[in-house]
Write a protein that holds these residues in place. Sequence first.
Motif, PDB file in Angstrom:
ATOM      1  N   ALA A   1      38.150  44.846  42.244  1.00 55.13           N
ATOM      2  CA  ALA A   1      39.054  44.368  41.195  1.00 55.13           C
ATOM      3  C   ALA A   1      40.505  44.332  41.646  1.00 55.13           C
ATOM      4  O   ALA A   1      41.322  43.585  41.086  1.00 55.13           O
ATOM      5  CB  ALA A   1      38.924  45.242  39.945  1.00 55.13           C
ATOM      6  N   ARG A   2      40.835  45.094  42.672  1.00 56.45           N
ATOM      7  CA  ARG A   2      42.212  45.132  43.169  1.00 56.45           C
ATOM      8  C   ARG A   2      42.526  43.995  44.140  1.00 56.45           C
ATOM      9  O   ARG A   2      43.671  43.812  44.524  1.00 56.45           O
ATOM     10  CB  ARG A   2      42.506  46.488  43.822  1.00 56.45           C
ATOM     11  CG  ARG A   2      42.446  47.664  42.879  1.00 56.45           C
ATOM     12  CD  ARG A   2      43.398  47.511  41.691  1.00 56.45           C
ATOM     13  NE  ARG A   2      44.778  47.451  42.113  1.00 56.45           N
ATOM     14  CZ  ARG A   2      45.604  48.505  42.164  1.00 56.45           C
ATOM     15  NH1 ARG A   2      45.170  49.699  41.802  1.00 56.45           N
ATOM     16  NH2 ARG A   2      46.840  48.357  42.567  1.00 56.45           N
ATOM     17  N   ARG A   3      41.525  43.240  44.570  1.00 55.62           N
ATOM     18  CA  ARG A   3      41.697  42.043  45.391  1.00 55.62           C
ATOM     19  C   ARG A   3      42.632  42.287  46.592  1.00 55.62           C
ATOM     20  O   ARG A   3      43.621  41.577  46.817  1.00 55.62           O
ATOM     21  CB  ARG A   3      42.212  40.885  44.531  1.00 55.62           C
ATOM     22  CG  ARG A   3      41.301  40.571  43.358  1.00 55.62           C
ATOM     23  CD  ARG A   3      41.884  39.494  42.452  1.00 55.62           C
ATOM     24  NE  ARG A   3      41.974  38.211  43.133  1.00 55.62           N
ATOM     25  CZ  ARG A   3      40.987  37.315  43.189  1.00 55.62           C
ATOM     26  NH1 ARG A   3      39.817  37.575  42.622  1.00 55.62           N
ATOM     27  NH2 ARG A   3      41.156  36.170  43.818  1.00 55.62           N
ATOM     28  N   ALA A   4      42.287  43.306  47.372  1.00 62.22           N
ATOM     29  CA  ALA A   4      43.130  43.714  48.505  1.00 62.22           C
ATOM     30  C   ALA A   4      43.377  42.580  49.483  1.00 62.22           C
ATOM     31  O   ALA A   4      44.441  42.506  50.118  1.00 62.22           O
ATOM     32  CB  ALA A   4      42.481  44.895  49.230  1.00 62.22           C
TER      33      ALA A   4
ATOM     34  N   GLN B   1      45.204  37.280  59.339  1.00 60.09           N
ATOM     35  CA  GLN B   1      45.184  36.147  58.426  1.00 60.09           C
ATOM     36  C   GLN B   1      43.806  36.067  57.772  1.00 60.09           C
ATOM     37  O   GLN B   1      42.788  36.389  58.387  1.00 60.09           O
ATOM     38  CB  GLN B   1      45.493  34.842  59.156  1.00 60.09           C
ATOM     39  CG  GLN B   1      44.472  34.456  60.217  1.00 60.09           C
ATOM     40  CD  GLN B   1      44.922  33.285  61.067  1.00 60.09           C
ATOM     41  OE1 GLN B   1      45.361  33.464  62.215  1.00 60.09           O
ATOM     42  NE2 GLN B   1      44.845  32.094  60.512  1.00 60.09           N
ATOM     43  N   LEU B   2      43.803  35.670  56.523  1.00 61.03           N
ATOM     44  CA  LEU B   2      42.566  35.542  55.764  1.00 61.03           C
ATOM     45  C   LEU B   2      41.851  34.268  56.191  1.00 61.03           C
ATOM     46  O   LEU B   2      42.454  33.205  56.298  1.00 61.03           O
ATOM     47  CB  LEU B   2      42.910  35.505  54.272  1.00 61.03           C
ATOM     48  CG  LEU B   2      41.798  35.760  53.267  1.00 61.03           C
ATOM     49  CD1 LEU B   2      41.196  37.142  53.470  1.00 61.03           C
ATOM     50  CD2 LEU B   2      42.356  35.621  51.848  1.00 61.03           C
TER      51      LEU B   2
ATOM     52  N   MET C   1      31.797  38.863  50.093  1.00 59.88           N
ATOM     53  CA  MET C   1      32.199  38.910  51.489  1.00 59.88           C
ATOM     54  C   MET C   1      33.604  38.348  51.676  1.00 59.88           C
ATOM     55  O   MET C   1      33.940  37.307  51.103  1.00 59.88           O
ATOM     56  CB  MET C   1      31.226  38.113  52.348  1.00 59.88           C
ATOM     57  CG  MET C   1      29.757  38.403  52.048  1.00 59.88           C
ATOM     58  SD  MET C   1      29.258  40.050  52.546  1.00 59.88           S
ATOM     59  CE  MET C   1      28.740  39.709  54.208  1.00 59.88           C
ATOM     60  N   VAL C   2      34.386  39.036  52.507  1.00 56.58           N
ATOM     61  CA  VAL C   2      35.735  38.587  52.836  1.00 56.58           C
ATOM     62  C   VAL C   2      35.895  38.657  54.349  1.00 56.58           C
ATOM     63  O   VAL C   2      35.649  39.699  54.963  1.00 56.58           O
ATOM     64  CB  VAL C   2      36.807  39.450  52.153  1.00 56.58           C
ATOM     65  CG1 VAL C   2      38.206  39.006  52.589  1.00 56.58           C
ATOM     66  CG2 VAL C   2      36.674  39.380  50.632  1.00 56.58           C
ATOM     67  N   THR C   3      36.301  37.529  54.948  1.00 60.69           N
ATOM     68  CA  THR C   3      36.454  37.449  56.404  1.00 60.69           C
ATOM     69  C   THR C   3      37.923  37.231  56.760  1.00 60.69           C
ATOM     70  O   THR C   3      38.619  36.433  56.117  1.00 60.69           O
ATOM     71  CB  THR C   3      35.611  36.291  56.976  1.00 60.69           C
ATOM     72  OG1 THR C   3      34.230  36.526  56.667  1.00 60.69           O
ATOM     73  CG2 THR C   3      35.768  36.182  58.488  1.00 60.69           C
TER      74      THR C   3
END
Length: 241
Positions: free
Chosen positions: A142-145, A171-172, A179-181
């Motif tokens: 929920a904090r969307r780091a 960099q995102l 999933m976040v890369t």
Amino acid sequence: MADDCFGHPRLAAIYDPLDPDRSDLDAYLRMAEELGARQVLDIGCGTGVFALLLADLGIDVVGIDPAQASVDVARAKPGSERVRWICGDATALPSLQVDLATMTANVAQAIADPDTWQKTLRGANEALRPGGRLVFETRDPARRAWEEWTRENSYRVTEIPGVGSVESWVQLIDVSRPMVTFRWTYIFAADGQVLTSDSTLRFREREEVETDLVAHGYVVEDVRDAPDRPGKEFVFLARRV
């Protein structure tokens, strides 16, 4: 397979100088003392910072990590002979009976594959003595780091003895929840070499983690805050039944 920032020898060698503030480990040291742990399994030990801090307390430590380059860095540190180092992961551990198993920092989230995650929880459970604890952290989705993972927020130039100046930034690359890369870039001024390391983290909801723990024979005793990152992390304390 380990990300290049852990598995590439040149990047593993500069991992500690690029991230020298490990105050995030203080809470884990306090928990080890609070629980009276005398034998600890450090899953995803990396370059051995936490394992060696535990050894300084007189604790018997096994450090395991899939990145050979990081394990080599750990083994080269002063006092490393006090720790048993293993290159591998928690899905195939030797026979152990420890009081505490830990996954600090990004370790739990870096186990992004669901099947490997389940096998890791099972492997940690088998390594614990009855009543032993598993402690790890994971970011609150929920904090969307990931929204802060930009070049503007992360760019720095670090002078490293024996290496020289190193530029680095993150960099995102992709957000496909859960999933976040992202990609780290490193430029070595000494010879101009540019290296990159891609990482993917899985952002699990608190309820999902609790369900997984119970399914693998744990009782969730507590879900704490990370003192140095209030409101951003879930720190799970689970007991083997």
